[in-house]
Motif scaffolding. Structure first.
Motif, short mmCIF file in Angstrom:
data_model
loop_
_atom_site.label_atom_id
_atom_site.label_comp_id
_atom_site.label_asym_id
_atom_site.label_seq_id
_atom_site.Cartn_x
_atom_site.Cartn_y
_atom_site.Cartn_z
N THR A 40 -27.65 32.84 -19.49
CA THR A 40 -26.44 33.44 -18.91
C THR A 40 -26.77 34.37 -17.75
N PHE A 156 -17.71 27.44 -22.78
CA PHE A 156 -18.83 28.37 -22.78
C PHE A 156 -19.29 28.67 -24.21
N ALA A 166 -25.04 26.93 -21.51
CA ALA A 166 -24.23 28.15 -21.39
C ALA A 166 -24.23 28.70 -19.98
N ALA A 169 -21.74 26.60 -17.86
CA ALA A 169 -20.36 26.88 -18.26
C ALA A 169 -19.92 28.26 -17.78
N GLU A 170 -20.78 29.25 -17.94
CA GLU A 170 -20.44 30.60 -17.53
C GLU A 170 -20.23 30.68 -16.02
#
Length: 196
Positions: A40, A156, A166, A169-170
């Motif tokens: 992330t 996410f 992740a 998606a973030e």
């Protein structure tokens, strides 16, 4: 319809640019040890990260941009402006509560959830009027964007599992969340020119 100052277009337009530049610069500072697909953005701003100051500066700039946009976007309904401003405050709080260098943090995670939620619901809360309103402040586009952001949040969460994407998606969700205020501001200014 209330006037929207031109500087709102600048503050809202800077938000996605600064966010993307921040995570790109911080990832370059991290080098090959950072995987943008699975990790992330918070990892880039964690204590001890090589790109800590780059990502911290990006979070600060993003928060200020959202606050300025919320303040100046007078054509939007007040609840939406408050939610957008709250999302900006959440970005500033992330600077004070960065992720730890390893493991998770309940406080950091809670701020992320609050910020994400406020930025996801602000479009529908900002809807202000029917067909006479600027396009981006009409109910149908506002509901659609909020639904898209909520779906991105679910994506996410699904990707947070082991070996999930992740990071991708973030980045998709936060890009949309930081770009939508610019779309609204541009829509308001275009609407004002058409009515003049």
């Amino acid at each position: 319809m209330r006037f929207v100052p031109r500087w709102v277009l600048l503050s809202s337009g800077c938000a996605p640019v600064l966010l993307i530049a921040g995570w790109t610069g911080a990832a370059r500072a991290e080098g090959s040890s950072y995987d943008p697909v699975t990790q992330t953005i918070s990892v880039l701003g964690s204590y001890g990260a090589a790109g800590f100051w780059v990502m911290t500066t990006a979070f600060l700039a993003l928060g200020v941009c959202h606050l300025l946009t919320a303040w100046g976007l007078r054509a939007a309904a007040t609840p939406g402006r408050v939610a957008l401003g709250g999302g900006g405050l959440a970005a500033l709080v992330l600077v004070a509560l960065p992720a730890p260098s390893s493991g998770g943090s309940l406080r950091h995670g809670a701020v992320v959830v609050v910020g994400f939620t406020l930025l996801a619901v602000w479009p529908v809360l900002a809807a202000n009027g029917g067909p006479a309103a600027p396009w981006a402040l009409r109910l149908v586009p506002s509901v659609a964007v909020t639904a898209l952001m909520a779906a991105g949040g679910v994506w996410f969460l699904i990707e947070m599992g082991p070996h999930g994407g992740a990071g991708v998606a973030e980045r998709v969700v936060t890009s949309l969340q930081s770009l939508w205020p610019f779309v609204v501001a541009a829509s308001c200014l275009r609407h004002a020119r058409q009515r003049a």
